[in-house]
Design a protein around this motif. Structure first.
Motif, mmCIF file in Angstrom:
data_model
loop_
_atom_site.group_PDB
_atom_site.id
_atom_site.type_symbol
_atom_site.label_atom_id
_atom_site.label_comp_id
_atom_site.label_asym_id
_atom_site.label_seq_id
_atom_site.Cartn_x
_atom_site.Cartn_y
_atom_site.Cartn_z
ATOM 1 N N LEU A 1 1.081 -1.014 0.460
ATOM 2 C CA LEU A 1 0.166 0.076 -0.156
ATOM 3 C C LEU A 1 0.677 1.618 -0.590
ATOM 4 C CD1 LEU A 1 -3.205 1.326 0.244
ATOM 5 C CD2 LEU A 1 -2.486 1.255 2.984
ATOM 6 N N ASN A 2 0.540 2.390 -0.934
ATOM 7 C CA ASN A 2 1.437 3.060 -1.039
ATOM 8 C C ASN A 2 0.706 4.626 -0.555
ATOM 9 O OD1 ASN A 2 2.178 5.647 -2.156
ATOM 10 N ND2 ASN A 2 4.084 4.436 -3.044
ATOM 11 N N VAL A 3 1.046 5.435 0.246
ATOM 12 C CA VAL A 3 -0.088 6.435 0.729
ATOM 13 C C VAL A 3 0.102 7.981 0.387
ATOM 14 C CG1 VAL A 3 -1.548 7.594 2.694
ATOM 15 C CG2 VAL A 3 -1.330 5.461 2.438
ATOM 16 N N LEU B 1 -4.213 6.778 -2.922
ATOM 17 C CA LEU B 1 -3.632 5.937 -2.111
ATOM 18 C C LEU B 1 -3.586 4.775 -3.351
ATOM 19 C CD1 LEU B 1 -6.446 6.731 0.409
ATOM 20 C CD2 LEU B 1 -5.171 5.325 1.732
ATOM 21 N N THR B 2 -2.900 3.738 -3.294
ATOM 22 C CA THR B 2 -2.468 3.310 -4.344
ATOM 23 C C THR B 2 -2.236 1.496 -3.403
ATOM 24 O OG1 THR B 2 -1.871 4.524 -5.858
ATOM 25 C CG2 THR B 2 -1.162 2.836 -6.186
ATOM 26 N N SER B 3 -2.963 0.589 -3.824
ATOM 27 C CA SER B 3 -2.574 -0.655 -3.389
ATOM 28 C C SER B 3 -2.193 -1.525 -4.548
ATOM 29 C CB SER B 3 -3.222 -0.981 -2.268
ATOM 30 O OG SER B 3 -4.270 -1.375 -3.104
ATOM 31 N N TRP B 4 -1.678 -3.348 -4.663
ATOM 32 C CA TRP B 4 -1.319 -3.552 -4.870
ATOM 33 C C TRP B 4 -1.059 -5.394 -4.691
ATOM 34 C CZ3 TRP B 4 1.864 0.395 -4.771
ATOM 35 C CH2 TRP B 4 3.287 0.319 -4.556
ATOM 36 N N ILE B 5 -2.019 -5.941 -4.972
ATOM 37 C CA ILE B 5 -1.030 -7.861 -4.793
ATOM 38 C C ILE B 5 -0.640 -8.404 -5.947
ATOM 39 C CG2 ILE B 5 -2.073 -10.060 -3.621
ATOM 40 C CD1 ILE B 5 -4.362 -8.302 -2.453
ATOM 41 N N LEU B 6 0.753 -8.932 -6.281
ATOM 42 C CA LEU B 6 1.047 -9.720 -6.991
ATOM 43 C C LEU B 6 1.152 -11.066 -7.124
ATOM 44 C CD1 LEU B 6 2.621 -8.761 -10.252
ATOM 45 C CD2 LEU B 6 4.824 -9.038 -9.013
ATOM 46 N N THR B 7 0.652 -11.625 -8.450
ATOM 47 C CA THR B 7 0.697 -12.770 -8.166
ATOM 48 C C THR B 7 1.038 -13.578 -9.585
ATOM 49 O OG1 THR B 7 -0.809 -13.061 -8.875
ATOM 50 C CG2 THR B 7 -1.426 -13.167 -6.825
ATOM 51 N N ASP B 8 1.610 -14.793 -9.755
ATOM 52 C CA ASP B 8 2.222 -15.669 -10.651
ATOM 53 C C ASP B 8 1.073 -14.836 -11.608
ATOM 54 O OD1 ASP B 8 4.270 -16.039 -9.903
ATOM 55 O OD2 ASP B 8 3.887 -18.645 -9.400
#
Length: 118
Positions: free
Chosen positions: A71-73, A98-105
């Motif tokens: 999470l980037n705020v 607010l920028t959030s991210w979840i990275l998967t394959d």
């Protein structure tokens, strides 16, 4: 979740800082402020981290499947003292991006929100 009512636990820190960028890395359990390891221990990091890992458990998602969870705020705070009309000693304007991210394959899940309050 960052801008919910529990943000009040970190509000004094944000007021003191006035502006900056916070980054929470939930997998590496780090908090950064303006690209440096933060000396401030933000309460919201623990609130969101608990929610995130509880959700993984609830939906039976293995942590090892997640490559990144951040999470980037970007924040700005303005304090207006002695606002006579409302009868308050201080009024606080808070701007958040607010920028959030979840990275998967398989995919990057990302969200961006802006929040302003007074």
């Amino acid at each position: 979740m960052f801008y919910g009512w529990r943000l009040t636990n970190d509000l004094d820190s944000l007021i003191e800082l006035q502006k900056g960028i916070i980054e929470f890395d939930f997998l590496n359990k780090t908090q950064k402020l303006n690209n440096e390891i933060s000396e401030i221990d933000f309460n919201m990091f623990y609130e969101i981290s608990k929610w995130f890992f509880d959700d993984l458990k609830k939906y039976k998602i293995e942590t090892k499947l997640i490559k990144e969870a951040k999470l980037n705020v970007e924040f700005g705070v303005e304090v207006i003292l002695d606002k006579k009309k409302s009868g308050t000693i201080r009024n606080i304007k808070l701007n958040l991006i607010l920028t959030s991210w979840i990275l998967t394959d398989e995919k990057k899940y990302q969200s961006k929100k802006e929040y302003k309050t007074e």
